[in-house]
Design a protein around this motif. Sequence first.
Motif, short mmCIF file in Angstrom:
data_model
loop_
_atom_site.label_atom_id
_atom_site.label_comp_id
_atom_site.label_asym_id
_atom_site.label_seq_id
_atom_site.Cartn_x
_atom_site.Cartn_y
_atom_site.Cartn_z
N VAL A 106 88.37 28.38 7.66
CA VAL A 106 89.80 28.12 7.88
C VAL A 106 90.27 26.96 7.00
N GLU A 107 89.46 25.92 6.86
CA GLU A 107 89.83 24.81 5.97
C GLU A 107 89.97 25.28 4.52
N LEU A 108 89.08 26.16 4.09
CA LEU A 108 89.19 26.69 2.74
C LEU A 108 90.45 27.53 2.58
N LEU A 109 90.80 28.30 3.60
CA LEU A 109 92.02 29.10 3.54
C LEU A 109 93.27 28.23 3.53
N PRO B 79 74.86 29.19 3.28
CA PRO B 79 75.74 30.12 2.56
C PRO B 79 77.16 29.61 2.40
N TYR B 80 77.65 28.91 3.40
CA TYR B 80 79.01 28.38 3.34
C TYR B 80 79.09 27.18 2.40
N PHE B 81 78.00 26.44 2.30
CA PHE B 81 77.98 25.34 1.33
C PHE B 81 78.07 25.88 -0.10
N ARG B 82 77.34 26.95 -0.39
CA ARG B 82 77.44 27.58 -1.71
C ARG B 82 78.85 28.11 -1.94
N LEU B 83 79.46 28.61 -0.91
CA LEU B 83 80.83 29.12 -1.02
C LEU B 83 81.81 27.99 -1.30
N VAL B 84 81.63 26.88 -0.61
CA VAL B 84 82.52 25.73 -0.82
C VAL B 84 82.38 25.20 -2.24
N GLN B 85 81.17 25.18 -2.77
CA GLN B 85 80.97 24.71 -4.13
C GLN B 85 81.74 25.56 -5.14
N ALA B 86 81.73 26.88 -4.94
CA ALA B 86 82.46 27.77 -5.85
C ALA B 86 83.96 27.59 -5.70
N VAL B 87 84.43 27.41 -4.47
CA VAL B 87 85.87 27.25 -4.25
C VAL B 87 86.34 25.90 -4.76
N PHE C 178 81.97 32.57 -6.96
CA PHE C 178 82.45 32.93 -5.63
C PHE C 178 82.11 34.38 -5.30
N LEU C 179 82.37 35.29 -6.24
CA LEU C 179 82.07 36.70 -6.00
C LEU C 179 80.57 36.94 -5.86
N ARG C 180 79.75 36.22 -6.61
CA ARG C 180 78.30 36.37 -6.49
C ARG C 180 77.81 35.90 -5.11
#
Length: 495
Positions: A291-294, A315-323, A331-333
Amino acid sequence: MAEQMEGVVPIILNNFALLEQGVAQFDARFTLRALRSISTIRKSSALPRPIIAAISKKYAAGDATAEHLISSLGQKHEVVINGGAGHQEQSQTNGTPNKNGASHEVIPEISVYLGILIQVYLYDTKQYSAGASFSTSLVDQTREYNRRTLDSLAAKAYFYYHLFHEQLDPKPPSRHAAIVQTRPKLLAALRSSVLRKDQDTQAAVTVLLLRNYISTADITQADLLVAQTQFPSSASNNQVCRYLYYLGRIRAIQLSYTEAHEHLTSATRKSPTTATAAGFYQSATKLLVVVELLMGDIPDRSLFRQPALESALHPYFRLVQAVRVGDLPAFLRNVESFASQFRKDGTYTLILRLRQNVIKTGVRMLSLSYSRISLRDICLRLHIPSEESAEYIIARAIRDGVIEATLSHENGYLESKLAADTYATREPSEAFHERIKACLGIHDECIMAMRYPQNTHRRELERAAEARERERELAKEIQEGEMDEDDGGEGFEGM
């Protein structure tokens, strides 16, 4: 195993005394103490033998309730009684009349408490079908009683009732899942609890209905339930955490990210961080990160360093790094690599919405890094297919207030404005205000959650009435001259 059995049976019998004391004094704290010991009882490897032994010691021979409870465990009452040495002693108190000529009756709270222990045993041994059948009869039995001393027990019974049906085939999110059949009974229980002012059952059933609707993606019905019901203010902290979590999930699906962030933040703050509640804390934090990323914010890095969250949030940490850097290919990977984990957490559809946010974040980073940059360079850095698409995305980011810049369509470049001093704006004061508001909210809830023995004022009034009656009798004796000489005035004159 025999030692464990001998250690568990006294705990169950002591809980019987607590339940009887809670009924006598009309105090729910004794019932809560009995329920808190369930975690200790369920750890025993000797179950269900301690439960059967406690039933045999409490109930008389041939009791229908005892036979039903023991048969639910797959045992026969006669076999247990013949093998139990303590039943003869108990039959002298339960089966024979007392001095007044009336036989001792077991209160309903004890039978419901034993039913909850049987629910726990059946769930731990994965007997879901038998547990669902037994739980249905148990909640029907508790609903027939209109006793406020059963409120906490009934809430726990409904919890396991729904938990058993979740494990039956077909499972959610199928529209034909077994939990769909539980909705009429839960809604009827909600109506009854509201009319009876049973706030424990009301809170538990409300949370279960929200969980039920969300599991089958019936978000509209969940939203209607929230709008048409009022969650009790005196609910326990655990139920409040669950309610806020489901409410945050509903608002996130409905694109109300600000409200979702507020509810999820409250849920994570109220949630205990112990090992027993680590699963809920992790689930709430995962949804809060998405939600914070959105919302366009980047979660603090220290959040991912907590021991209880480090491995679960990888997994969310890797996502945050891409965002954070606006790297769309990374991000897609990550979405493709951890898709199964995201689906299991129920955040996959929300994460798919982040693609536009990744591009907006990349545009924001470029606007902060360069005072002027061409659209062609933006396309190359952010992997946008065409300059027209980049121009549309940048224009929308400017309109949404993501960046402070101007877009030149004729020259094909983006020119950033000079950044203002953050401390000259209202942003620090607003952040400080939010923290103060959260602290004051926690303080108010702690004050409201303080529980005192019920009906204490009545006992004080009775003692005051007795004191006044004694004063009247004493005054009457003084007036009639019936007091002893030692208490009268002659003794005073002789001193």
